[in-house]
Scaffold this active site. Structure first.
Site, PDB file in Angstrom:
ATOM      1  N   ARG A 111       0.182   7.682  -2.530  1.00  0.00           N
ATOM      2  CA  ARG A 111       0.552   8.731  -1.570  1.00  0.00           C
ATOM      3  C   ARG A 111       2.034   9.083  -1.691  1.00  0.00           C
ATOM      4  NH1 ARG A 111      -1.969   5.869   3.520  1.00  0.00           N
ATOM      5  NH2 ARG A 111      -2.234   4.242   1.957  1.00  0.00           N
ATOM      6  N   TRP A 112       2.847   8.045  -1.843  1.00  0.00           N
ATOM      7  CA  TRP A 112       4.297   8.260  -1.961  1.00  0.00           C
ATOM      8  C   TRP A 112       4.608   9.156  -3.164  1.00  0.00           C
ATOM      9  CZ3 TRP A 112       7.728   7.003  -5.896  1.00  0.00           C
ATOM     10  CH2 TRP A 112       9.083   7.081  -5.567  1.00  0.00           C
ATOM     11  N   SER A 153      -6.802  -5.574  -6.843  1.00  0.00           N
ATOM     12  CA  SER A 153      -7.942  -6.223  -6.184  1.00  0.00           C
ATOM     13  C   SER A 153      -9.187  -6.146  -7.068  1.00  0.00           C
ATOM     14  CB  SER A 153      -8.233  -5.544  -4.838  1.00  0.00           C
ATOM     15  OG  SER A 153      -8.858  -4.291  -5.062  1.00  0.00           O
ATOM     16  N   THR A 154     -10.195  -6.945  -6.700  1.00  0.00           N
ATOM     17  CA  THR A 154     -11.464  -6.914  -7.442  1.00  0.00           C
ATOM     18  C   THR A 154     -12.103  -5.525  -7.323  1.00  0.00           C
ATOM     19  OG1 THR A 154     -12.430  -7.949  -5.460  1.00  0.00           O
ATOM     20  CG2 THR A 154     -12.064  -9.373  -7.346  1.00  0.00           C
ATOM     21  N   GLU A 162       0.597 -14.117  11.348  1.00  0.00           N
ATOM     22  CA  GLU A 162       0.992 -12.949  12.131  1.00  0.00           C
ATOM     23  C   GLU A 162       0.895 -11.725  11.216  1.00  0.00           C
ATOM     24  OE1 GLU A 162       1.552 -12.903  15.295  1.00  0.00           O
ATOM     25  OE2 GLU A 162       1.420 -15.080  15.503  1.00  0.00           O
ATOM     26  N   ARG A 204     -11.006   2.499  -9.870  1.00  0.00           N
ATOM     27  CA  ARG A 204     -10.070   3.632  -9.951  1.00  0.00           C
ATOM     28  C   ARG A 204     -10.176   4.288 -11.331  1.00  0.00           C
ATOM     29  NH1 ARG A 204      -4.743   2.614  -6.370  1.00  0.00           N
ATOM     30  NH2 ARG A 204      -5.872   1.858  -4.555  1.00  0.00           N
ATOM     31  N   ASN A 225       1.552   3.443  -2.747  1.00  0.00           N
ATOM     32  CA  ASN A 225       2.234   3.898  -3.973  1.00  0.00           C
ATOM     33  C   ASN A 225       1.776   5.302  -4.367  1.00  0.00           C
ATOM     34  OD1 ASN A 225       3.401   1.410  -4.159  1.00  0.00           O
ATOM     35  ND2 ASN A 225       2.044   0.652  -5.764  1.00  0.00           N
ATOM     36  N   ASN A 246     -10.250  -2.666  -7.309  1.00  0.00           N
ATOM     37  CA  ASN A 246      -9.411  -1.646  -7.952  1.00  0.00           C
ATOM     38  C   ASN A 246      -9.909  -1.189  -9.330  1.00  0.00           C
ATOM     39  OD1 ASN A 246      -6.253  -2.868  -6.568  1.00  0.00           O
ATOM     40  ND2 ASN A 246      -7.579  -1.207  -5.871  1.00  0.00           N
ATOM     41  N   ASP A 278       0.825  -1.209   0.000  1.00  0.00           N
ATOM     42  CA  ASP A 278       0.000   0.000   0.000  1.00  0.00           C
ATOM     43  C   ASP A 278       0.863   1.265   0.000  1.00  0.00           C
ATOM     44  OD1 ASP A 278      -2.334   1.388  -0.074  1.00  0.00           O
ATOM     45  OD2 ASP A 278      -2.847   1.099   2.025  1.00  0.00           O
ATOM     46  N   SER A 318      -8.308  -5.859   3.897  1.00  0.00           N
ATOM     47  CA  SER A 318      -8.846  -5.443   2.601  1.00  0.00           C
ATOM     48  C   SER A 318      -9.134  -6.593   1.627  1.00  0.00           C
ATOM     49  CB  SER A 318      -7.891  -4.439   1.934  1.00  0.00           C
ATOM     50  OG  SER A 318      -7.723  -3.318   2.747  1.00  0.00           O
TER      51      SER A 318
HETATM   52  C1  FPP Z   1      -1.740   0.214  -3.430  1.00  0.00           C
HETATM   53  O1  FPP Z   1      -1.277   1.542  -3.357  1.00  0.00           O
HETATM   54  C2  FPP Z   1      -1.101  -0.450  -4.551  1.00  0.00           C
HETATM   55  C3  FPP Z   1      -1.754  -0.956  -5.627  1.00  0.00           C
HETATM   56  C4  FPP Z   1      -3.225  -0.905  -5.771  1.00  0.00           C
HETATM   57  C5  FPP Z   1      -1.028  -1.551  -6.753  1.00  0.00           C
HETATM   58  C6  FPP Z   1       0.164  -2.382  -6.384  1.00  0.00           C
HETATM   59  C7  FPP Z   1       0.818  -2.814  -7.626  1.00  0.00           C
HETATM   60  C8  FPP Z   1       2.142  -2.778  -7.854  1.00  0.00           C
HETATM   61  C9  FPP Z   1       3.138  -2.343  -6.859  1.00  0.00           C
HETATM   62  C10 FPP Z   1       2.671  -3.246  -9.168  1.00  0.00           C
HETATM   63  C11 FPP Z   1       2.839  -4.735  -9.098  1.00  0.00           C
HETATM   64  C12 FPP Z   1       3.761  -5.194 -10.082  1.00  0.00           C
HETATM   65  C13 FPP Z   1       4.217  -6.467 -10.156  1.00  0.00           C
HETATM   66  C14 FPP Z   1       5.291  -6.728 -11.096  1.00  0.00           C
HETATM   67  C15 FPP Z   1       3.699  -7.569  -9.343  1.00  0.00           C
HETATM   68  P1  FPP Z   1      -2.278   2.737  -3.590  1.00  0.00           P
HETATM   69  O2  FPP Z   1      -2.193   3.176  -4.980  1.00  0.00           O
HETATM   70  O3  FPP Z   1      -3.633   2.331  -3.120  1.00  0.00           O
HETATM   71  O4  FPP Z   1      -1.665   3.830  -2.684  1.00  0.00           O
HETATM   72  P2  FPP Z   1      -2.446   4.941  -1.869  1.00  0.00           P
HETATM   73  O5  FPP Z   1      -3.176   4.223  -0.767  1.00  0.00           O
HETATM   74  O6  FPP Z   1      -1.350   5.808  -1.372  1.00  0.00           O
HETATM   75  O7  FPP Z   1      -3.362   5.623  -2.817  1.00  0.00           O
END
Ligand code: FPP
Length: 240
Positions: A24-25, A65-66, A205, A71, A22, A68, A20, A194
């Site tokens: 916000r970062w 996720s189902t 754990e 978005r 990505n 997502n 989780d 989630s």
């Molecule tokens: C949640 O952060 C992250 C996701 C919904 C996507 C995760 C997917 C990847 C990291 C790519 C996967 C790639 C491979 C190769 C397996 P968010 O966007 O919900 O963050 P936020 O809560 O800050 O909005």
């Protein structure tokens, strides 16, 4: 953590991760959310190698996720493209590192070319004997359980109620044959599961960190494993 302490760590056989933060970062850096996802995809590959070197046998990550799909379309497309790129470009690395890839989730709703790329990577890594890498795509825990029940019914496994036990359902889950996670890690502050691996996380754990997924690294993985080493797993029983 000192080298000496690292050596004595008990390594969980199976680690599951909710990656989780990505978005916000990226926003904190004035960048689009999709930049966070690309960075996150790089981190997944690093952590897979780190986990493998530490002796982890299975790593399962929640990529889409189902829920997502709701978005913005551009973000969904960017995520699908990252997954497509991974499926199409990772065979050599998986072969070199002996990684076995399995996608969990309902693949039927994905674009046909992505379904084909997944099938190719799964098939071409199926006989690898190293770390098992599960990627959850269009995955929901409730949806997985429903699909497992349907599968069991279709195979005639539910006709005699007396014969329905946990192993019947487990054998029909997307994770059939894979042991339940010992440790669940969730990044970026939220403390909930989630709809991830609802059945499989029954006795896992949980480890939560405020770090966003793109900031997660080897040291963070060791911290999570160290925390796991301080837990006492009782599976509902007593230890003394
Ligand atoms: C949640 O952060 C992250 C996701 C919904 C996507 C995760 C997917 C990847 C990291 C790519 C996967 C790639 C491979 C190769 C397996 P968010 O966007 O919900 O963050 P936020 O809560 O800050 O909005």
């Amino acid at each position: 953590m000192s080298e000496e302490n690292r050596g004595s760590l008990r390594i969980p056989a199976h680690i599951a991760i909710i990656m989780d933060g990505n978005g916000r970062w990226a926003r904190r850096r004035g960048m689009p959310r999709t930049f966070g996802h690309s960075q996150g995809a790089k981190v997944v590959e690093e952590i897979l190698e780190d986990a493998d070197h530490l002796g982890v046998k299975y790593l399962t990550v929640y990529a889409f996720s189902t829920e997502n799909w709701s978005r913005p379309q551009a973000e969904v497309k960017a995520l699908m493209n990252l997954l497509r790129r991974y499926m199409k470009s990772s065979l050599a690395k998986c072969t070199k590192n002996n990684v076995r890839v399995r996608v969990i989730g309902d693949k039927s709703m994905l674009d046909k070319d992505l379904q084909d790329a997944i099938e190719d990577l799964e098939r071409n890594t199926a006989s690898n004997t190293g770390i098992g890498f599960q990627i959850a795509i269009n995955y929901g825990g409730r949806d997985e359980i429903l699909r497992a029940v349907r599968r069991a019914a279709a195979q005639g496994l539910l006709s005699d109620p007396e014969k329905i036990d946990e192993s019947v359902l487990e054998g029909c889950l997307d994770t059939a044959g894979i042991p339940d996670p010992d440790l669940l890690i969730r990044t970026c502050g939220e403390q909930r599961i989630s709809n991830f691996l609802l059945w499989q996380l029954a006795y896992s754990e949980m480890y939560f960190t405020d770090k966003a997924w793109p900031e997660f690294d080897h040291e963070e993985l060791l911290k999570a494993i160290d925390a796991y080493n301080h837990r006492e797993r009782r599976y509902g029983g007593l230890t003394d």
